[in-house]
Design a protein around this motif. Structure first.
Motif, PDB file in Angstrom:
ATOM      1  N   GLY A 119       0.776  -1.234   0.000  1.00 35.04           N
ATOM      2  CA  GLY A 119       0.000   0.000   0.000  1.00 35.04           C
ATOM      3  C   GLY A 119       0.808   1.285   0.000  1.00 35.04           C
ATOM      4  O   GLY A 119       0.227   2.372  -0.104  1.00 35.04           O
ATOM      5  N   MET A 120       2.109   1.198   0.105  1.00 34.17           N
ATOM      6  CA  MET A 120       2.924   2.420   0.143  1.00 34.17           C
ATOM      7  C   MET A 120       3.061   3.019  -1.262  1.00 34.17           C
ATOM      8  O   MET A 120       3.234   2.294  -2.239  1.00 34.17           O
ATOM      9  CB  MET A 120       4.330   2.109   0.668  1.00 34.17           C
ATOM     10  N   LEU A 121       3.049   4.336  -1.347  1.00 31.61           N
ATOM     11  CA  LEU A 121       3.272   5.047  -2.606  1.00 31.61           C
ATOM     12  C   LEU A 121       4.762   4.958  -2.925  1.00 31.61           C
ATOM     13  O   LEU A 121       5.593   5.309  -2.071  1.00 31.61           O
ATOM     14  CB  LEU A 121       2.824   6.493  -2.458  1.00 31.61           C
ATOM     15  N   HIS A 122       5.119   4.492  -4.102  1.00 26.72           N
ATOM     16  CA  HIS A 122       6.537   4.327  -4.423  1.00 26.72           C
ATOM     17  C   HIS A 122       6.812   4.590  -5.897  1.00 26.72           C
ATOM     18  O   HIS A 122       5.881   4.739  -6.700  1.00 26.72           O
ATOM     19  CB  HIS A 122       7.027   2.937  -4.008  1.00 26.72           C
ATOM     20  N   PHE A 123       8.087   4.673  -6.216  1.00 26.15           N
ATOM     21  CA  PHE A 123       8.528   5.015  -7.567  1.00 26.15           C
ATOM     22  C   PHE A 123       9.836   4.286  -7.869  1.00 26.15           C
ATOM     23  O   PHE A 123      10.538   3.850  -6.951  1.00 26.15           O
ATOM     24  CB  PHE A 123       8.772   6.533  -7.669  1.00 26.15           C
ATOM     25  N   GLN A 124      10.131   4.173  -9.157  1.00 25.71           N
ATOM     26  CA  GLN A 124      11.444   3.670  -9.585  1.00 25.71           C
ATOM     27  C   GLN A 124      11.918   4.535 -10.750  1.00 25.71           C
ATOM     28  O   GLN A 124      11.159   4.799 -11.685  1.00 25.71           O
ATOM     29  CB  GLN A 124      11.370   2.208 -10.046  1.00 25.71           C
ATOM     30  N   VAL A 125      13.173   4.977 -10.686  1.00 32.29           N
ATOM     31  CA  VAL A 125      13.753   5.843 -11.721  1.00 32.29           C
ATOM     32  C   VAL A 125      15.085   5.261 -12.178  1.00 32.29           C
ATOM     33  O   VAL A 125      15.894   4.822 -11.349  1.00 32.29           O
ATOM     34  CB  VAL A 125      13.989   7.275 -11.168  1.00 32.29           C
ATOM     35  N   ASN A 126      15.295   5.246 -13.482  1.00 37.77           N
ATOM     36  CA  ASN A 126      16.587   4.793 -14.015  1.00 37.77           C
ATOM     37  C   ASN A 126      17.574   5.948 -13.878  1.00 37.77           C
ATOM     38  O   ASN A 126      17.468   6.958 -14.585  1.00 37.77           O
ATOM     39  CB  ASN A 126      16.433   4.380 -15.483  1.00 37.77           C
ATOM     40  N   THR A 127      18.472   5.832 -12.934  1.00 40.84           N
ATOM     41  CA  THR A 127      19.453   6.903 -12.702  1.00 40.84           C
ATOM     42  C   THR A 127      20.837   6.498 -13.170  1.00 40.84           C
ATOM     43  O   THR A 127      21.829   7.111 -12.790  1.00 40.84           O
ATOM     44  CB  THR A 127      19.504   7.263 -11.201  1.00 40.84           C
ATOM     45  N   GLY A 128      20.907   5.478 -14.021  1.00 43.80           N
ATOM     46  CA  GLY A 128      22.207   5.022 -14.516  1.00 43.80           C
ATOM     47  C   GLY A 128      22.325   5.221 -16.016  1.00 43.80           C
ATOM     48  O   GLY A 128      21.532   5.944 -16.626  1.00 43.80           O
ATOM     49  N   LYS A 129      23.296   4.553 -16.549  1.00 46.44           N
ATOM     50  CA  LYS A 129      23.525   4.611 -17.997  1.00 46.44           C
ATOM     51  C   LYS A 129      22.842   3.408 -18.642  1.00 46.44           C
ATOM     52  O   LYS A 129      22.904   2.300 -18.112  1.00 46.44           O
ATOM     53  CB  LYS A 129      25.038   4.536 -18.307  1.00 46.44           C
ATOM     54  N   GLY A 130      22.252   3.625 -19.791  1.00 50.18           N
ATOM     55  CA  GLY A 130      21.650   2.530 -20.510  1.00 50.18           C
ATOM     56  C   GLY A 130      20.391   2.021 -19.825  1.00 50.18           C
ATOM     57  O   GLY A 130      19.840   2.648 -18.928  1.00 50.18           O
ATOM     58  N   GLN A 131      19.941   0.865 -20.279  1.00 51.28           N
ATOM     59  CA  GLN A 131      18.685   0.304 -19.768  1.00 51.28           C
ATOM     60  C   GLN A 131      18.870  -0.240 -18.352  1.00 51.28           C
ATOM     61  O   GLN A 131      19.928  -0.728 -17.974  1.00 51.28           O
ATOM     62  CB  GLN A 131      18.217  -0.816 -20.702  1.00 51.28           C
ATOM     63  N   ALA A 132      17.813  -0.139 -17.588  1.00 51.52           N
ATOM     64  CA  ALA A 132      17.778  -0.754 -16.265  1.00 51.52           C
ATOM     65  C   ALA A 132      16.657  -1.782 -16.259  1.00 51.52           C
ATOM     66  O   ALA A 132      15.588  -1.550 -16.836  1.00 51.52           O
ATOM     67  CB  ALA A 132      17.543   0.300 -15.184  1.00 51.52           C
ATOM     68  N   THR A 133      16.928  -2.911 -15.610  1.00 50.26           N
ATOM     69  CA  THR A 133      15.939  -3.974 -15.539  1.00 50.26           C
ATOM     70  C   THR A 133      15.841  -4.473 -14.116  1.00 50.26           C
ATOM     71  O   THR A 133      16.847  -4.620 -13.413  1.00 50.26           O
ATOM     72  CB  THR A 133      16.340  -5.144 -16.460  1.00 50.26           C
ATOM     73  N   GLY A 134      14.619  -4.733 -13.717  1.00 55.20           N
ATOM     74  CA  GLY A 134      14.398  -5.324 -12.401  1.00 55.20           C
ATOM     75  C   GLY A 134      13.330  -6.385 -12.478  1.00 55.20           C
ATOM     76  O   GLY A 134      12.441  -6.334 -13.330  1.00 55.20           O
ATOM     77  N   PHE A 135      13.430  -7.376 -11.602  1.00 53.88           N
ATOM     78  CA  PHE A 135      12.381  -8.371 -11.458  1.00 53.88           C
ATOM     79  C   PHE A 135      11.632  -8.058 -10.163  1.00 53.88           C
ATOM     80  O   PHE A 135      12.255  -7.799  -9.130  1.00 53.88           O
ATOM     81  CB  PHE A 135      12.961  -9.787 -11.391  1.00 53.88           C
ATOM     82  N   LEU A 136      10.312  -8.081 -10.251  1.00 54.46           N
ATOM     83  CA  LEU A 136       9.471  -7.761  -9.107  1.00 54.46           C
ATOM     84  C   LEU A 136       8.756  -9.023  -8.639  1.00 54.46           C
ATOM     85  O   LEU A 136       8.327  -9.845  -9.461  1.00 54.46           O
ATOM     86  CB  LEU A 136       8.408  -6.724  -9.498  1.00 54.46           C
ATOM     87  N   ALA A 137       8.638  -9.160  -7.331  1.00 51.92           N
ATOM     88  CA  ALA A 137       7.791 -10.206  -6.756  1.00 51.92           C
ATOM     89  C   ALA A 137       6.788  -9.535  -5.834  1.00 51.92           C
ATOM     90  O   ALA A 137       7.095  -8.497  -5.228  1.00 51.92           O
ATOM     91  CB  ALA A 137       8.629 -11.222  -5.989  1.00 51.92           C
ATOM     92  N   PHE A 138       5.593 -10.114  -5.736  1.00 52.07           N
ATOM     93  CA  PHE A 138       4.519  -9.542  -4.926  1.00 52.07           C
ATOM     94  C   PHE A 138       3.970 -10.603  -3.991  1.00 52.07           C
ATOM     95  O   PHE A 138       3.934 -11.787  -4.318  1.00 52.07           O
ATOM     96  CB  PHE A 138       3.384  -9.031  -5.825  1.00 52.07           C
ATOM     97  N   SER A 139       3.493 -10.152  -2.834  1.00 52.61           N
ATOM     98  CA  SER A 139       2.998 -11.072  -1.803  1.00 52.61           C
ATOM     99  C   SER A 139       1.520 -11.414  -1.995  1.00 52.61           C
ATOM    100  O   SER A 139       0.828 -11.750  -1.036  1.00 52.61           O
ATOM    101  CB  SER A 139       3.178 -10.439  -0.421  1.00 52.61           C
ATOM    102  N   SER A 140       1.069 -11.336  -3.242  1.00 54.59           N
ATOM    103  CA  SER A 140      -0.314 -11.666  -3.553  1.00 54.59           C
ATOM    104  C   SER A 140      -0.366 -12.144  -4.989  1.00 54.59           C
ATOM    105  O   SER A 140       0.474 -11.758  -5.801  1.00 54.59           O
ATOM    106  CB  SER A 140      -1.201 -10.421  -3.386  1.00 54.59           C
TER     107      SER A 140
END
Lengths: 209, 209, 209, 209, 209, 209
Positions: A144-165
């Motif tokens: 429920g928390m308000l959050h963000f993700q920003v690419n602050t590096g060079k080139g593409q950024a990739t992340g894998f997300l997991a959720f508790s539902s």
């Protein structure tokens, strides 16, 4: 051989149990209605290994205004997750891009950095918890928390997300505020944004009023 | 300005709530005892962004008999996960290696393939659900199911794991059966393994009796 | 009399509530699909006292290779248990017999000794918790733990089992490993059992591959 | 041997996890305060097989006014049950005796008849669900329902009870209404009992007012 | 009298259970740390009727910029709620005032209109669900949804709120976005707000950066 | 504009999720069967603001023997509550009237005093927790506890109730004991009430036997 008796007992028992169990698995029948605990279970006879595998956890197309893409593996994408309390998504952010402020009302999120640098954080009324993350880092965003993700590096950024539902939901703040027909004056009154700002963003995000 | 009044009200309210809330987050105090719902919460005053980030989600050393390594990010590694119903681990399997049969009594597992090819599956009394997985694939292993992962490709295989619990547990079958002091005859009787097989594996896995 | 008004209110209220309540009871309609929380509720109009009673909790036939029998009272046997978080089974072990290693992925088990002597225990990677039990003794096996029961006394041994779920599941290790078509080489690789042992037990338990 | 590396990894992992896990078990430290989810966990180092076994599940003394006895195995009697969602009790009713109307606010109850004949039932505002039960019968009493058990056979009757909570509670109606100091007039007003009846039973059950 | 025996048994049983029960009640000891399931339980010996009553559910002072006041009865205000899954608050909005956009990450909210007219609604990415409410009306705001309440009538408006958690949290959007030190450029980037708008509101709500 | 791509992605994602989500809301389809977790969800396409609003939370008619009225807003009255863990009711008690002893097996209750004076309390085997309550007071009645409310002031008393379940149940003790066909002798035996008292109240409350 008499062994068949007891084996048969256990097999039937197990089969009956497996057929019935809400505890082993319950692959979703997405054609039937939902319930508060999840979808109806497909009959065991129709279950194969493919029900437990999701293909398509691949990079999305980031050529858009956000320069970001989200590829989901939620229960509606991956029926085998039904009732199991977990799901996933893949995040690709091009250089300079970001996922804007959003919440998942139904789940806590884990972000595993795969490539690049992502600055991510969540907000509380008294503090912001935020870090620049690199491969080897994981960050948790409580439910429920308000959050963000920003690419602050060079080139593409990739992340894998997991959720508790199995169905975390995804609510982008700009869509909540600016893409529907809540009157602009009401949006302004309840956010303290300038009316002009509201109208400008409603135009951008497809809202009316 | 009077705005301070209501802001203060909400801030204090939020602060008090955040300080107290089991619903926002509850970073684990690992020095205090555990409870069935998780660890005690560290005081809010001691919480920083670092509590929500885990470093060290890196490849483990696979030079061992299994040719595999598991790097965990469970609540005991990552106290920010406390009470949030999610955790992670990283799996690295060298060519020809495998993670032997094991269960997580406390959680469902998601396996996201990062690199290479992993054949994975879980067992039920009536069927085995198993697939050869490549990057782009995700497989789910419902809670408590006996399962395995084998590197069936060339070179190293890597996967990221997510669990539906902050503390999923990890029970390797060979350790359960052969690394303790349950008498060999009893192990043989309750598994139908040959006594010689039991003794041989007890020797290998450090068991006595 | 005016009392009828309020009585009628409470009766209708209660009736409506009982008809609808997921909190009072929800006798399973086993003909409809399952959901993660349990079966659909039979209409209240069809509910009688018999829905809350199970007959047949009697000694099973132990003349088989295990010299043991399990008689279950799970939700699929006893629909009145639906959604209530509890179920039972009866265990009869002839002299010298045993229930081999097994797990209940979905529930904790309580074993109440009725007659004879049963040595029972569960395994963790670091320890085995095991006792010889007699009438007057109860043992608990936490959810998902691998456990066994052996008749170590004279004559028949009987125990009553209770589970913390309406559908605990029952997974016998030998059936998981040896009764399906997972290739013998894979079983051997992931259990460290000798290939010959695997093949021998596959033959015994009806597996192929 | 290198096997020690990975074994050590899994053992330490498991040990650490077991030490920490709220998912494997959490034997109650009854000297520390309770929490909504259960008691604090005793340190793993102090856990032995005896923590998972309860002795004393024996017949109680039925020579009293109810001609009945209840022997409990709840978490406060059997700390190994902590957090595991299950408990038990033994019921002995002499000929002509009964357990009066009572509820378990916190759990569903299963009654397994061991000996004799027990007529048992639970009440709802619109119906009573009641049966005469014999060995081989099990009856379920959904959580919070007012219920009773009466020995309607010859000789002693015995039943084993299981509950869907480690601490089900036990609230005898006569104690609720007549053993405290709620003024008799108020009891009469809120139960529609005659004042004389209330006073008579308050005298019997030790209430004042 | 022998009745004392069984009464004593039940009383002791009940007393012991009540002392121990997480199922009856667990009045919060707010001086001890929190856990994911709630606070530690005060000893039964220290519990009185006053623990179950909250005074002070009275109108707040609405003379502030929002022209609104919130009076909370959460577990930190009312320790008797601990572990019981419910709490309350009182809402007073002067003419023309409003409660700005906010969420309760931890709970669903019910709004019962007591006096006046309140237009309330919650937002989803695809729709806004909103109504003008009068006494006799109740509105529900599912957990985690962004919502608002505005006094759209004459004179003061009052509502009573109930929450599905003892500690629902309260996160005001403007405080999340503008009262902390997240850099203005980052806020702008992740909300699509104009930088000038962000800086203006940071000044208003006490943020820095 | 390319923004449409990502917006469409999020909208579709959200729409799909909202359509499917058990986590956002699940307005009850009361025509379909119930399940242990609640009713089936109405399709999103059929959901409007009216699904989240309940009208009719108004004073009931207290001209009856109890001089009290209960107006419920449970899920069967207010389908938007389905799966959300909360509901409400309104209590009106005329001067001298009362709500007799009753329980809610499925929920904790909060009583918010709106007008007048209500003396309320709940009973445990060892104590009664009871207070005279006035506007500004809230009292909590933990789940399953036997409790009562009496108007001990002048004129009408009104309270708003909230429950920690969408379907708390409501079981009036007099209806449980005296409105069904449980034989009077059995009622007397299991309550220690005089047989004459039982027969008298059975006549009053419509029971037989």
């Amino acid at each position: 051989m008499k062994i068949i008796h007891i084996l048969l007992l256990f097999t039937l028992l197990s089969f009956t149990i497996s057929h019935a169990s809400v505890n082993d698995f319950c692959v979703a029948d997405l054609k039937a209605p939902d319930t508060p605990s999840g979808y109806h279970c497909k009959p065991l006879a129709n279950i194969t290994s493919d029900d437990f595998v999701f293909h398509g956890f691949v990079a999305g197309d980031t050529k858009n205004s956000f320069n970001a893409a989200l590829t989901s593996a939620f229960v509606t994408d991956f029926p085998g997750l039904n009732g199991l309390g977990i799901s996933a998504a893949r995040l690709d952010i091009a250089e300079g891009g970001s996922i804007p402020m959003h919440t998942h009302p139904g789940a806590t999120e884990l972000l595993i950095i795969v490539q690049g640098e992502i600055t991510a954080g969540f907000l509380t009324p008294t503090a912001v918890f935020s870090k620049a993350l690199k491969p080897g880092d994981i960050m948790v965003f409580p439910q429920g928390m308000l959050h963000f993700q920003v690419n602050t590096g060079k080139g593409q950024a990739t992340g894998f997300l997991a959720f508790s539902s199995a169905n975390p939901g995804a609510q982008l703040l700009d869509l909540l505020l600016f893409s529907n027909n809540l009157p602009s004056e009401l949006v302004a009154q309840t956010t303290f944004l300038d009316l002009a700002q509201v109208k400008k963003l409603k135009a951008r995000f497809g809202g009316r009023g």
